[in-house]
Design a protein around this motif. Structure first.
Motif, PDB file in Angstrom:
ATOM      1  N   MET A   1     -77.610  61.085  85.614  1.00  0.00           N
ATOM      2  CA  MET A   1     -77.126  60.220  86.684  1.00  0.00           C
ATOM      3  C   MET A   1     -76.348  61.082  87.679  1.00  0.00           C
ATOM      4  O   MET A   1     -75.398  61.756  87.309  1.00  0.00           O
ATOM      5  CB  MET A   1     -76.229  59.136  86.067  1.00  0.00           C
ATOM      6  N   ASN A   2     -76.762  61.053  88.942  1.00  0.00           N
ATOM      7  CA  ASN A   2     -76.066  61.857  89.940  1.00  0.00           C
ATOM      8  C   ASN A   2     -74.846  61.107  90.485  1.00  0.00           C
ATOM      9  O   ASN A   2     -74.577  59.957  90.130  1.00  0.00           O
ATOM     10  CB  ASN A   2     -77.017  62.275  91.065  1.00  0.00           C
ATOM     11  N   LYS A   3     -74.093  61.773  91.360  1.00  0.00           N
ATOM     12  CA  LYS A   3     -72.828  61.205  91.853  1.00  0.00           C
ATOM     13  C   LYS A   3     -73.019  59.894  92.603  1.00  0.00           C
ATOM     14  O   LYS A   3     -72.216  58.980  92.455  1.00  0.00           O
ATOM     15  CB  LYS A   3     -72.103  62.217  92.739  1.00  0.00           C
ATOM     16  N   SER A   4     -74.064  59.803  93.410  1.00  0.00           N
ATOM     17  CA  SER A   4     -74.270  58.569  94.172  1.00  0.00           C
ATOM     18  C   SER A   4     -74.617  57.405  93.241  1.00  0.00           C
ATOM     19  O   SER A   4     -74.184  56.268  93.475  1.00  0.00           O
ATOM     20  CB  SER A   4     -75.345  58.747  95.236  1.00  0.00           C
ATOM     21  N   GLU A   5     -75.359  57.669  92.196  1.00  0.00           N
ATOM     22  CA  GLU A   5     -75.675  56.623  91.225  1.00  0.00           C
ATOM     23  C   GLU A   5     -74.431  56.202  90.449  1.00  0.00           C
ATOM     24  O   GLU A   5     -74.238  55.018  90.163  1.00  0.00           O
ATOM     25  CB  GLU A   5     -76.756  57.095  90.260  1.00  0.00           C
ATOM     26  N   GLN A   6     -73.569  57.171  90.121  1.00  0.00           N
ATOM     27  CA  GLN A   6     -72.327  56.863  89.419  1.00  0.00           C
ATOM     28  C   GLN A   6     -71.420  56.005  90.298  1.00  0.00           C
ATOM     29  O   GLN A   6     -70.822  55.037  89.827  1.00  0.00           O
ATOM     30  CB  GLN A   6     -71.595  58.140  89.019  1.00  0.00           C
ATOM     31  N   ARG A   7     -71.319  56.363  91.573  1.00  0.00           N
ATOM     32  CA  ARG A   7     -70.488  55.590  92.503  1.00  0.00           C
ATOM     33  C   ARG A   7     -71.031  54.181  92.667  1.00  0.00           C
ATOM     34  O   ARG A   7     -70.276  53.204  92.680  1.00  0.00           O
ATOM     35  CB  ARG A   7     -70.415  56.300  93.850  1.00  0.00           C
ATOM     36  N   SER A   8     -72.332  54.051  92.765  1.00  0.00           N
ATOM     37  CA  SER A   8     -72.950  52.742  92.904  1.00  0.00           C
ATOM     38  C   SER A   8     -72.682  51.883  91.668  1.00  0.00           C
ATOM     39  O   SER A   8     -72.365  50.692  91.777  1.00  0.00           O
ATOM     40  CB  SER A   8     -74.450  52.894  93.121  1.00  0.00           C
ATOM     41  N   GLN A   9     -72.787  52.471  90.500  1.00  0.00           N
ATOM     42  CA  GLN A   9     -72.524  51.752  89.258  1.00  0.00           C
ATOM     43  C   GLN A   9     -71.063  51.317  89.180  1.00  0.00           C
ATOM     44  O   GLN A   9     -70.760  50.193  88.792  1.00  0.00           O
ATOM     45  CB  GLN A   9     -72.886  52.623  88.044  1.00  0.00           C
ATOM     46  N   LYS A  10     -70.163  52.213  89.566  1.00  0.00           N
ATOM     47  CA  LYS A  10     -68.733  51.894  89.564  1.00  0.00           C
ATOM     48  C   LYS A  10     -68.451  50.740  90.523  1.00  0.00           C
ATOM     49  O   LYS A  10     -67.710  49.815  90.200  1.00  0.00           O
ATOM     50  CB  LYS A  10     -67.930  53.132  89.966  1.00  0.00           C
ATOM     51  N   ARG A  11     -69.063  50.793  91.694  1.00  0.00           N
ATOM     52  CA  ARG A  11     -68.873  49.732  92.688  1.00  0.00           C
ATOM     53  C   ARG A  11     -69.349  48.389  92.141  1.00  0.00           C
ATOM     54  O   ARG A  11     -68.661  47.375  92.273  1.00  0.00           O
ATOM     55  CB  ARG A  11     -69.632  50.097  93.960  1.00  0.00           C
ATOM     56  N   LYS A  12     -70.505  48.371  91.486  1.00  0.00           N
ATOM     57  CA  LYS A  12     -71.025  47.134  90.907  1.00  0.00           C
ATOM     58  C   LYS A  12     -70.077  46.583  89.850  1.00  0.00           C
ATOM     59  O   LYS A  12     -69.825  45.379  89.792  1.00  0.00           O
ATOM     60  CB  LYS A  12     -72.402  47.374  90.285  1.00  0.00           C
ATOM     61  N   GLU A  13     -69.547  47.458  89.014  1.00  0.00           N
ATOM     62  CA  GLU A  13     -68.631  47.029  87.959  1.00  0.00           C
ATOM     63  C   GLU A  13     -67.330  46.476  88.528  1.00  0.00           C
ATOM     64  O   GLU A  13     -66.804  45.477  88.038  1.00  0.00           O
ATOM     65  CB  GLU A  13     -68.352  48.190  87.008  1.00  0.00           C
ATOM     66  N   VAL A  14     -66.819  47.124  89.573  1.00  0.00           N
ATOM     67  CA  VAL A  14     -65.578  46.667  90.202  1.00  0.00           C
ATOM     68  C   VAL A  14     -65.791  45.304  90.854  1.00  0.00           C
ATOM     69  O   VAL A  14     -64.986  44.385  90.665  1.00  0.00           O
ATOM     70  CB  VAL A  14     -65.074  47.703  91.232  1.00  0.00           C
ATOM     71  N   VAL A  15     -66.853  45.156  91.612  1.00  0.00           N
ATOM     72  CA  VAL A  15     -67.129  43.886  92.290  1.00  0.00           C
ATOM     73  C   VAL A  15     -67.332  42.776  91.265  1.00  0.00           C
ATOM     74  O   VAL A  15     -66.809  41.668  91.419  1.00  0.00           O
ATOM     75  CB  VAL A  15     -68.349  44.015  93.230  1.00  0.00           C
ATOM     76  N   GLU A  16     -68.043  43.068  90.195  1.00  0.00           N
ATOM     77  CA  GLU A  16     -68.258  42.072  89.147  1.00  0.00           C
ATOM     78  C   GLU A  16     -66.935  41.656  88.504  1.00  0.00           C
ATOM     79  O   GLU A  16     -66.687  40.477  88.259  1.00  0.00           O
ATOM     80  CB  GLU A  16     -69.198  42.614  88.080  1.00  0.00           C
ATOM     81  N   ALA A  17     -66.077  42.630  88.223  1.00  0.00           N
ATOM     82  CA  ALA A  17     -64.793  42.332  87.582  1.00  0.00           C
ATOM     83  C   ALA A  17     -63.956  41.386  88.427  1.00  0.00           C
ATOM     84  O   ALA A  17     -63.340  40.455  87.909  1.00  0.00           O
ATOM     85  CB  ALA A  17     -64.026  43.624  87.316  1.00  0.00           C
ATOM     86  N   VAL A  18     -63.944  41.603  89.742  1.00  0.00           N
ATOM     87  CA  VAL A  18     -63.110  40.779  90.616  1.00  0.00           C
ATOM     88  C   VAL A  18     -63.809  39.467  90.985  1.00  0.00           C
ATOM     89  O   VAL A  18     -63.218  38.392  90.865  1.00  0.00           O
ATOM     90  CB  VAL A  18     -62.719  41.553  91.898  1.00  0.00           C
ATOM     91  N   ALA A  19     -65.046  39.549  91.420  1.00  0.00           N
ATOM     92  CA  ALA A  19     -65.740  38.375  91.941  1.00  0.00           C
ATOM     93  C   ALA A  19     -66.238  37.430  90.852  1.00  0.00           C
ATOM     94  O   ALA A  19     -66.156  36.212  91.006  1.00  0.00           O
ATOM     95  CB  ALA A  19     -66.914  38.805  92.815  1.00  0.00           C
ATOM     96  N   VAL A  20     -66.726  37.983  89.755  1.00  0.00           N
ATOM     97  CA  VAL A  20     -67.319  37.144  88.717  1.00  0.00           C
ATOM     98  C   VAL A  20     -66.301  36.768  87.645  1.00  0.00           C
ATOM     99  O   VAL A  20     -66.176  35.603  87.277  1.00  0.00           O
ATOM    100  CB  VAL A  20     -68.543  37.846  88.076  1.00  0.00           C
ATOM    101  N   ARG A  21     -65.555  37.762  87.173  1.00  0.00           N
ATOM    102  CA  ARG A  21     -64.611  37.508  86.077  1.00  0.00           C
ATOM    103  C   ARG A  21     -63.206  37.160  86.561  1.00  0.00           C
ATOM    104  O   ARG A  21     -62.321  36.914  85.756  1.00  0.00           O
ATOM    105  CB  ARG A  21     -64.560  38.723  85.153  1.00  0.00           C
ATOM    106  N   ASN A  22     -62.998  37.160  87.875  1.00  0.00           N
ATOM    107  CA  ASN A  22     -61.705  36.788  88.479  1.00  0.00           C
ATOM    108  C   ASN A  22     -60.534  37.635  87.995  1.00  0.00           C
ATOM    109  O   ASN A  22     -59.415  37.145  87.844  1.00  0.00           O
ATOM    110  CB  ASN A  22     -61.401  35.306  88.264  1.00  0.00           C
ATOM    111  N   GLU A  23     -60.789  38.913  87.759  1.00  0.00           N
ATOM    112  CA  GLU A  23     -59.713  39.833  87.383  1.00  0.00           C
ATOM    113  C   GLU A  23     -58.882  40.135  88.636  1.00  0.00           C
ATOM    114  O   GLU A  23     -59.420  40.199  89.736  1.00  0.00           O
ATOM    115  CB  GLU A  23     -60.287  41.141  86.839  1.00  0.00           C
ATOM    116  N   PRO A  24     -57.573  40.337  88.494  1.00  0.00           N
ATOM    117  CA  PRO A  24     -56.737  40.686  89.652  1.00  0.00           C
ATOM    118  C   PRO A  24     -57.165  42.030  90.262  1.00  0.00           C
ATOM    119  O   PRO A  24     -57.479  42.978  89.538  1.00  0.00           O
ATOM    120  CB  PRO A  24     -55.330  40.792  89.069  1.00  0.00           C
TER     121      PRO A  24
END
Length: 62
Positions: A1-24
């Motif tokens: 996994m290259n850096k851009s793929e890692q960043r994209s995955q991190k972004r998806k996880e962050v957005v999911e945590a806030v938008a879907v799971r309502n984490e602060p």
């Protein structure tokens, strides 16, 4: 996994945590070790008009 793929995955996880799971936002930023402003930038299209109109109150958890 290259850096851009890692960043994209991190972004998806962050957005999911806030938008879907309502984490602060401040907690998610701390866990993922990224600035709150980056999280807010990633969430920009998702935030509803009410949050964009006023000031967001963020507590420091780090």
């Amino acid at each position: 996994m290259n850096k851009s793929e890692q960043r994209s995955q991190k972004r998806k996880e962050v957005v999911e945590a806030v938008a879907v799971r309502n984490e602060p936002i401040s907690v998610v930023a701390c866990i993922f070790n990224i600035p709150i402003r980056i999280v807010l930038g990633w969430l920009g299209p998702i935030l509803n008009e009410e949050n964009r109109r006023g000031r967001l109150t963020l507590s420091r958890h780090c």
